[in-house]
Design a protein around this motif. Sequence first.
Motif, PDB file in Angstrom:
ATOM      1  N   HIS A 111       0.868  -1.311   0.147  1.00  0.00           N
ATOM      2  CA  HIS A 111      -0.028   0.154  -0.081  1.00  0.00           C
ATOM      3  C   HIS A 111       0.847   1.281  -0.207  1.00  0.00           C
ATOM      4  O   HIS A 111       0.639   2.173  -0.427  1.00  0.00           O
ATOM      5  N   HIS A 115       1.118   4.157  -2.866  1.00  0.00           N
ATOM      6  CA  HIS A 115       0.503   5.633  -2.756  1.00  0.00           C
ATOM      7  C   HIS A 115       1.895   6.407  -3.259  1.00  0.00           C
ATOM      8  O   HIS A 115       1.758   7.452  -3.885  1.00  0.00           O
ATOM      9  N   SER A 135       0.249  10.117   4.993  1.00  0.00           N
ATOM     10  CA  SER A 135      -1.184   9.558   4.967  1.00  0.00           C
ATOM     11  C   SER A 135      -1.398   9.295   6.551  1.00  0.00           C
ATOM     12  O   SER A 135      -0.618   9.958   7.407  1.00  0.00           O
ATOM     13  N   GLY A 137      -1.437   6.729   8.127  1.00  0.00           N
ATOM     14  CA  GLY A 137      -0.594   5.629   8.697  1.00  0.00           C
ATOM     15  C   GLY A 137       0.769   5.887   8.591  1.00  0.00           C
ATOM     16  O   GLY A 137       1.812   5.178   9.022  1.00  0.00           O
ATOM     17  N   GLU A 163      -2.338  10.985  11.103  1.00  0.00           N
ATOM     18  CA  GLU A 163      -2.725  10.432  12.604  1.00  0.00           C
ATOM     19  C   GLU A 163      -2.959  11.714  13.259  1.00  0.00           C
ATOM     20  O   GLU A 163      -3.941  11.752  14.266  1.00  0.00           O
ATOM     21  N   GLY A 178     -11.046  13.544  10.056  1.00  0.00           N
ATOM     22  CA  GLY A 178     -10.340  14.921  11.033  1.00  0.00           C
ATOM     23  C   GLY A 178      -9.537  15.760  10.211  1.00  0.00           C
ATOM     24  O   GLY A 178      -9.525  16.867  10.238  1.00  0.00           O
ATOM     25  N   ALA A 180      -9.588  16.689   6.996  1.00  0.00           N
ATOM     26  CA  ALA A 180     -10.310  17.664   6.018  1.00  0.00           C
ATOM     27  C   ALA A 180     -10.965  18.674   7.104  1.00  0.00           C
ATOM     28  O   ALA A 180     -11.097  19.672   6.633  1.00  0.00           O
ATOM     29  N   GLY A 271      -3.211  10.836   1.809  1.00  0.00           N
ATOM     30  CA  GLY A 271      -4.199  11.717   2.035  1.00  0.00           C
ATOM     31  C   GLY A 271      -3.807  13.052   2.417  1.00  0.00           C
ATOM     32  O   GLY A 271      -4.747  14.039   2.095  1.00  0.00           O
ATOM     33  N   VAL A 272      -2.895  13.269   3.368  1.00  0.00           N
ATOM     34  CA  VAL A 272      -2.468  14.644   3.722  1.00  0.00           C
ATOM     35  C   VAL A 272      -2.121  15.755   2.439  1.00  0.00           C
ATOM     36  O   VAL A 272      -2.294  16.802   2.663  1.00  0.00           O
ATOM     37  N   ALA A 274      -3.728  16.413   0.206  1.00  0.00           N
ATOM     38  CA  ALA A 274      -5.030  16.987   0.118  1.00  0.00           C
ATOM     39  C   ALA A 274      -4.972  18.232   0.878  1.00  0.00           C
ATOM     40  O   ALA A 274      -5.780  19.192   0.471  1.00  0.00           O
ATOM     41  N   ASN A 275      -4.237  18.669   1.550  1.00  0.00           N
ATOM     42  CA  ASN A 275      -4.022  19.730   2.663  1.00  0.00           C
ATOM     43  C   ASN A 275      -3.854  21.092   1.960  1.00  0.00           C
ATOM     44  O   ASN A 275      -2.703  21.119   1.171  1.00  0.00           O
ATOM     45  N   CYS A 298      -4.951  10.591  -4.335  1.00  0.00           N
ATOM     46  CA  CYS A 298      -4.072  11.003  -2.913  1.00  0.00           C
ATOM     47  C   CYS A 298      -4.549  10.167  -2.087  1.00  0.00           C
ATOM     48  O   CYS A 298      -3.900   9.623  -1.333  1.00  0.00           O
ATOM     49  N   THR A 299      -5.944  10.249  -1.892  1.00  0.00           N
ATOM     50  CA  THR A 299      -6.362   9.216  -0.764  1.00  0.00           C
ATOM     51  C   THR A 299      -6.622   7.808  -1.363  1.00  0.00           C
ATOM     52  O   THR A 299      -6.110   7.424  -2.498  1.00  0.00           O
ATOM     53  N   ASP A 300      -6.869   7.057  -0.562  1.00  0.00           N
ATOM     54  CA  ASP A 300      -6.785   5.384  -0.928  1.00  0.00           C
ATOM     55  C   ASP A 300      -7.862   5.145  -2.137  1.00  0.00           C
ATOM     56  O   ASP A 300      -8.863   5.551  -2.300  1.00  0.00           O
TER      57      ASP A 300
HETATM   58  O1  KG4 Z   1      -3.808   7.999   2.253  1.00  0.00           O
HETATM   59  P1  KG4 Z   1      -5.321   8.005   3.187  1.00  0.00           P
HETATM   60  O2  KG4 Z   1      -6.602   7.911   2.503  1.00  0.00           O
HETATM   61  O3  KG4 Z   1      -5.181   6.635   3.990  1.00  0.00           O
HETATM   62  C1  KG4 Z   1      -3.992   5.961   4.527  1.00  0.00           C
HETATM   63  O4  KG4 Z   1      -3.280   5.149   4.144  1.00  0.00           O
HETATM   64  O5  KG4 Z   1      -3.805   6.476   5.729  1.00  0.00           O
HETATM   65  O6  KG4 Z   1      -5.038   9.001   4.359  1.00  0.00           O
HETATM   66  C2  KG4 Z   1      -5.701   9.278   5.129  1.00  0.00           C
HETATM   67  C3  KG4 Z   1      -5.363  10.700   5.946  1.00  0.00           C
HETATM   68  C4  KG4 Z   1      -6.130  10.625   7.359  1.00  0.00           C
HETATM   69  O7  KG4 Z   1      -5.287  10.802   8.330  1.00  0.00           O
HETATM   70  C5  KG4 Z   1      -6.873  11.981   6.967  1.00  0.00           C
HETATM   71  O8  KG4 Z   1      -7.106  12.966   8.209  1.00  0.00           O
HETATM   72  C6  KG4 Z   1      -5.701  12.761   6.084  1.00  0.00           C
HETATM   73  O9  KG4 Z   1      -5.374  11.919   5.116  1.00  0.00           O
HETATM   74  N1  KG4 Z   1      -6.140  14.077   5.396  1.00  0.00           N
HETATM   75  C7  KG4 Z   1      -5.865  15.391   5.484  1.00  0.00           C
HETATM   76  C8  KG4 Z   1      -6.843  15.983   4.485  1.00  0.00           C
HETATM   77  N2  KG4 Z   1      -7.818  15.215   3.779  1.00  0.00           N
HETATM   78  C9  KG4 Z   1      -7.260  13.773   4.234  1.00  0.00           C
HETATM   79  N3  KG4 Z   1      -5.187  15.673   6.222  1.00  0.00           N
HETATM   80  C10 KG4 Z   1      -4.982  17.074   6.301  1.00  0.00           C
HETATM   81  N4  KG4 Z   1      -5.515  17.844   5.444  1.00  0.00           N
HETATM   82  C11 KG4 Z   1      -6.640  17.428   4.661  1.00  0.00           C
HETATM   83  N5  KG4 Z   1      -7.364  18.311   3.521  1.00  0.00           N
END
Ligand code: KG4
Length: 335
Positions: A111, A115, A135, A137, A163, A178, A180, A271-272, A274-275, A298-300
């Motif tokens: 995984h 990414h 992300s 994790g 996290e 959290g 987003a 996922g981050v 996206a910040n 970006c996200t899963d």
């Molecule tokens: O890559 P992902 O979908 O799953 C993992 O493999 O972990 O990432 C999810 C992570 C979560 O912790 C979520 O809070 C974070 O990405 N995330 C963000 C934003 N959108 C998603 N963190 C900061 N700002 C954002 N806009």
Amino acid sequence: MKILGIETSCDECAAAVVENGGRVLGNVVASQIEEHRPYYGVVPEIASRKHLEWIVPVVKECLGQAGIAVAECDAVAATYRPGLIGSLLVGLSFGKGLAACLGKPFIGVDHVEAHLYAPRLEREIPYPYIGVLVSGGHTMISIVRGEDDLEVLGTTIDDACGECFDKVAKHYDFGYPGGAAVDRLAQKGDPHAFHFPKPSLHKGEHTYDVSYSGLKNAVCNQLEQFRNPKFPKTPENIAAGFQKTAIAILLDRVLLAVRNYGVYRVVVGGGVAANSSLRERLAGEPGLEAIFPPLKYCTDNAAMVAGLAFHKLKKNGPSSFDLPASARVRAFRRI
Ligand code: KG4
Ligand code: ZN
């Protein structure tokens, strides 16, 4: 070559068909956000049960998008590590079973590697670049010099960046998911209201490592200590102060790697990515090319799994049907 990818490592049930590692023909992500919202976090038992219910319709919808029959897939790939073991097992077992039925190769995909591959879907990126994975994790800063040449420079020594966003949001009831929620609130707050501390991990082997547990503790347990008394303690101001520091912790190390290696291209995934603050700050960095994949990659998602599987199959051949699911992976600590 068309590869069907499956991703069920956490709470997203996803399938994708990707041609030759780059062209995304179908991409479906069924999110379980609503299932987990009451608990403010992913409940592993619920996640795996939902994957069981959803995997078949998700794969069918994806094949429909791609406009192909399942027998037209040349191989099947699935995430086998790291993640929630029950969730991983659903996608992995389904992927192996489908490949066996079709008489096609099966490819197990990591995984985290997927990414890091995500930015390369639907576009070419020249090497070398500083690869940043942030992300829920994982938090990893690497230098990528070629298709199979990735050197991990730094990781988190405690909590992952996403996290930390999730834990702060949960503590203050900011909303779920959290990251987003914090991002949205922070855009309305004043980042000068709080001056949270950054860790000092400068020496020796920790040059490019980050740490987030100190920031989490400061924001959740020692808030008043870091408040500028001229500003009120609003959710918007807490989120803005936290986000500014969380992103600064990461960027300090990323920009140090950029300067030390003389590599002025930074590719961010997870996922981050996206910040909004991370995007703005990196894009505004003079002389730097910042590349972010579209949010859907970006996200899963499973497109990153199917895309990477193409290269793995070409290089190493198919995986064994004995490949076990694995919740954790040690290999990404710097060697
Ligand atoms: O890559 P992902 O979908 O799953 C993992 O493999 O972990 O990432 C999810 C992570 C979560 O912790 C979520 O809070 C974070 O990405 N995330 C963000 C934003 N959108 C998603 N963190 C900061 N700002 C954002 N806009
Ligand atoms: Zn992920």
